[in-house]
Scaffold this motif. Structure first.
Motif, PDB file in Angstrom:
ATOM      1  N   GLU A   1      38.188  38.840  51.429  1.00 24.14           N
ATOM      2  CA  GLU A   1      37.126  38.440  52.350  1.00 24.14           C
ATOM      3  C   GLU A   1      35.790  39.122  52.055  1.00 24.14           C
ATOM      4  OE1 GLU A   1      38.836  39.031  56.250  1.00 24.14           O
ATOM      5  OE2 GLU A   1      40.522  37.742  55.698  1.00 24.14           O
TER       6      GLU A   1
ATOM      7  N   GLN B   1      47.992  34.686  49.073  1.00 21.55           N
ATOM      8  CA  GLN B   1      48.538  35.845  49.802  1.00 21.55           C
ATOM      9  C   GLN B   1      49.764  35.454  50.629  1.00 21.55           C
ATOM     10  OE1 GLN B   1      46.322  38.959  51.605  1.00 21.55           O
ATOM     11  NE2 GLN B   1      44.483  38.566  50.432  1.00 21.55           N
TER      12      GLN B   1
ATOM     13  N   ARG C   1      52.645  48.830  55.352  1.00 18.90           N
ATOM     14  CA  ARG C   1      52.503  47.383  55.127  1.00 18.90           C
ATOM     15  C   ARG C   1      51.177  46.887  55.700  1.00 18.90           C
ATOM     16  NH1 ARG C   1      57.407  44.816  54.088  1.00 18.90           N
ATOM     17  NH2 ARG C   1      56.974  42.910  55.239  1.00 18.90           N
ATOM     18  N   ALA C   2      50.858  47.398  56.908  1.00 16.16           N
ATOM     19  CA  ALA C   2      49.597  46.998  57.539  1.00 16.16           C
ATOM     20  C   ALA C   2      48.406  47.433  56.683  1.00 16.16           C
ATOM     21  CB  ALA C   2      49.496  47.585  58.952  1.00 16.16           C
ATOM     22  N   GLN C   3      48.492  48.635  56.125  1.00 15.55           N
ATOM     23  CA  GLN C   3      47.396  49.119  55.274  1.00 15.55           C
ATOM     24  C   GLN C   3      47.245  48.236  54.035  1.00 15.55           C
ATOM     25  OE1 GLN C   3      46.238  50.881  57.908  1.00 15.55           O
ATOM     26  NE2 GLN C   3      45.157  51.881  56.228  1.00 15.55           N
TER      27      GLN C   3
ATOM     28  N   ILE D   1      44.970  50.859  62.938  1.00 21.19           N
ATOM     29  CA  ILE D   1      45.019  49.616  62.164  1.00 21.19           C
ATOM     30  C   ILE D   1      43.885  48.710  62.639  1.00 21.19           C
ATOM     31  CG2 ILE D   1      46.441  47.615  61.508  1.00 21.19           C
ATOM     32  CD1 ILE D   1      48.903  49.251  62.322  1.00 21.19           C
TER      33      ILE D   1
ATOM     34  N   TYR E   1      51.892  43.917  62.362  1.00 26.19           N
ATOM     35  CA  TYR E   1      52.409  45.268  62.616  1.00 26.19           C
ATOM     36  C   TYR E   1      53.176  45.319  63.937  1.00 26.19           C
ATOM     37  CZ  TYR E   1      52.578  50.249  63.696  1.00 26.19           C
ATOM     38  OH  TYR E   1      53.024  51.505  64.032  1.00 26.19           O
TER      39      TYR E   1
ATOM     40  N   HIS F   1      35.146  48.036  58.753  1.00 26.02           N
ATOM     41  CA  HIS F   1      34.474  46.881  59.370  1.00 26.02           C
ATOM     42  C   HIS F   1      33.668  47.262  60.621  1.00 26.02           C
ATOM     43  CE1 HIS F   1      36.531  44.316  56.586  1.00 26.02           C
ATOM     44  NE2 HIS F   1      37.722  44.689  57.007  1.00 26.02           N
TER      45      HIS F   1
ATOM     46  N   VAL G   1      46.394  41.446  60.941  1.00 30.50           N
ATOM     47  CA  VAL G   1      47.168  42.563  60.391  1.00 30.50           C
ATOM     48  C   VAL G   1      47.857  43.319  61.532  1.00 30.50           C
ATOM     49  CG1 VAL G   1      47.012  44.743  59.102  1.00 30.50           C
ATOM     50  CG2 VAL G   1      45.634  42.769  58.388  1.00 30.50           C
TER      51      VAL G   1
ATOM     52  N   ARG H   1      45.932  31.566  59.002  1.00 30.84           N
ATOM     53  CA  ARG H   1      44.781  31.704  58.099  1.00 30.84           C
ATOM     54  C   ARG H   1      43.875  30.480  58.173  1.00 30.84           C
ATOM     55  NH1 ARG H   1      44.629  35.335  53.540  1.00 30.84           N
ATOM     56  NH2 ARG H   1      46.198  36.921  53.884  1.00 30.84           N
TER      57      ARG H   1
ATOM     58  N   ARG I   1      43.232  41.813  52.359  1.00 29.10           N
ATOM     59  CA  ARG I   1      42.252  40.971  53.047  1.00 29.10           C
ATOM     60  C   ARG I   1      40.827  41.426  52.732  1.00 29.10           C
ATOM     61  NH1 ARG I   1      43.447  37.701  57.700  1.00 29.10           N
ATOM     62  NH2 ARG I   1      45.674  37.351  57.743  1.00 29.10           N
ATOM     63  N   PHE I   2      40.641  42.733  52.664  1.00 32.42           N
ATOM     64  CA  PHE I   2      39.317  43.271  52.343  1.00 32.42           C
ATOM     65  C   PHE I   2      38.853  42.748  50.982  1.00 32.42           C
ATOM     66  CE2 PHE I   2      36.746  46.644  50.315  1.00 32.42           C
ATOM     67  CZ  PHE I   2      35.684  46.691  51.215  1.00 32.42           C
TER      68      PHE I   2
ATOM     69  N   TYR J   1      53.535  50.634  59.041  1.00 23.94           N
ATOM     70  CA  TYR J   1      52.145  51.093  58.967  1.00 23.94           C
ATOM     71  C   TYR J   1      51.599  50.945  57.536  1.00 23.94           C
ATOM     72  CZ  TYR J   1      47.942  53.875  59.121  1.00 23.94           C
ATOM     73  OH  TYR J   1      46.636  54.281  59.014  1.00 23.94           O
TER      74      TYR J   1
ATOM     75  N   ARG K   1      48.126  45.111  53.709  1.00 18.30           N
ATOM     76  CA  ARG K   1      47.567  43.811  54.128  1.00 18.30           C
ATOM     77  C   ARG K   1      46.076  43.925  54.439  1.00 18.30           C
ATOM     78  NH1 ARG K   1      52.707  43.049  57.685  1.00 18.30           N
ATOM     79  NH2 ARG K   1      54.004  41.737  56.334  1.00 18.30           N
ATOM     80  N   PHE K   2      45.703  45.043  55.042  1.00 13.18           N
ATOM     81  CA  PHE K   2      44.281  45.263  55.354  1.00 13.18           C
ATOM     82  C   PHE K   2      43.450  45.235  54.075  1.00 13.18           C
ATOM     83  CE2 PHE K   2      40.576  47.974  55.641  1.00 13.18           C
ATOM     84  CZ  PHE K   2      39.960  47.522  56.791  1.00 13.18           C
ATOM     85  N   TRP K   3      43.879  45.984  53.073  1.00 13.46           N
ATOM     86  CA  TRP K   3      43.094  46.076  51.839  1.00 13.46           C
ATOM     87  C   TRP K   3      43.133  44.778  51.034  1.00 13.46           C
ATOM     88  CZ3 TRP K   3      39.369  49.245  51.875  1.00 13.46           C
ATOM     89  CH2 TRP K   3      39.481  50.455  52.579  1.00 13.46           C
TER      90      TRP K   3
END
Lengths: 239, 239
Positions: free
Chosen positions: A103, A68, A91-93, B64, B73, B51, B69, B99, A99-100, A89, A95-97
């Motif tokens: 992880e 990543q 981009r944050a989403q 967020i 942002y 989460h 993440v 990380r 990572r989801f 925003y 990155r969130f997914w």
């Protein structure tokens, strides 16, 4: 002067394939070095001294590890065909997914089929007994995996890709779910991801593996299937 | 129009403190909402439905989750006092070490003191027996933790902060090592990070906890120490 771009990977690793897909989407030429995980090259150990794992990525002499992290670097270095959206925003989403998937999904899915968490190295080392289906932990992991897949199904909504009309970070990171998982299911006879229960993910899988660029950087289906068949068979015979 | 910036956190969580440190470094005003993890607010569940954990971050109605993440942002949204370096390779290195701290150090350190991997919620719920020192897994985790700390020590080199002259992503993500770990060590009587063995990390800890801005966003030392003392005592009395 020609750029030096190198990827140290393993043919069946979804992690090194992520890097190759991203480079191909950007149209970046690179040299690929196939690693033997039972006898890692001195260059791999030099370029990824902390984790000693594939993928390792080298750009003009500078090495980066962790798929990543490499994907973000590629997107920041070659600006065409963006992998991440522009808006902070969004981009944050993404990155969130991403990572989801790493992880939560990858670890639950892997545990649903093997007794350890994700480790291509262990699976490919062909130790007998490393693949065990049916114990209690697997049942728990299967339930967890199905729940995580449902979360992804809901997130996908009616989009073609997680990235919208084009393949983006989440799609690339999700390559294991799109391509490896169906073949692991076929080899093991255990189905978690079915068209009936996950119609959107199923459609996404179809779009992903038939994507003009992506499909060139996925391992051959027969080879991957045979590999996993071998893994599951070696277990049943060693029981 | 005033911006809406909200952080849902827990006073003793290094993860929600990361977000507060970043906002404070940027000079961004925000509203802080303290969560009760045994009775999570409907807003926390709404803002982090996947989460269901702190921190959750809200900016003008958009939510967020996941501290790293959120940090990215924040850095992309408020450009002053950058948290990540400018150069793509340096950014990749910062992300790699951030990380490494989350995936390797935090989990090994936490396991060295508790039987489960990192979970502030479990520790703060004060279940007896959740804190167990001295079993075999702890010894293994301690060795791993010491090795990871040595890797960080070597990476720090002679820099004031991991980010160079200023506090950056790796320093912020490393807040647990800089501030929580010394107090957990004091409360438990188990020392992993000593000045003698890790002189550079020790100097970094000193710089970090005395940093003008950072120190305002760290939990009170006495309160944190008392909290962990309580945790370790509840174990010895429940044995």
């Amino acid at each position: 002067m020609a750029e030096e771009v190198k990827v140290f990977g393993v043919w069946g690793s979804p992690f090194s394939r992520r890097v190759e897909i991203a480079l191909k989407l950007k149209g970046v030429d690179y040299e690929y070095v196939e690693e033997d995980l039972s006898n890692k090259s001195s260059l791999l150990l030099k370029y990824n001294p902390v984790h000693k794992k594939v993928p390792a990525f080298v750009h003009n002499g500078k090495a980066i590890a962790e798929s990543q992290v490499i994907l973000e670097y590629i997107d920041e270095t070659w600006k065409n065909s963006p992998i991440l959206p522009k808006d902070p925003y969004d981009r944050a989403q993404a990155r969130f997914w991403a990572r989801f998937i790493d992880e939560k999904c990858m670890s639950a899915l892997w545990k649903a089929f093997w007794k350890h968490s994700y480790n291509w190295e262990v699976v490919s080392s062909r130790h007998h007994g490393e693949t065990l289906l049916g114990c209690e932990d697997h049942e728990k992991a299967k339930e967890e995996a199905k729940e995580h897949l449902k979360t992804l199904e809901n997130e996908l909504k009616d989009k073609k890709f997680f990235g919208g009309e084009t393949v983006g970070l989440v799609d690339i990171v999700g390559n294991f779910i799109a391509y490896w998982l169906p073949r692991i299911q076929e080899a093991s006879g255990v189905e978690l991801l079915t068209e009936e229960k996950y119609p959107r993910l199923y459609q996404w899988i179809h779009e992903f593996e038939n994507h003009d660029v992506v499909k060139e950087k996925l391992p051959p289906s027969d080879k991957l299937l045979a590999f996993f068949r071998g893994r599951f068979e070696s277990v049943s015979t060693s029981k």
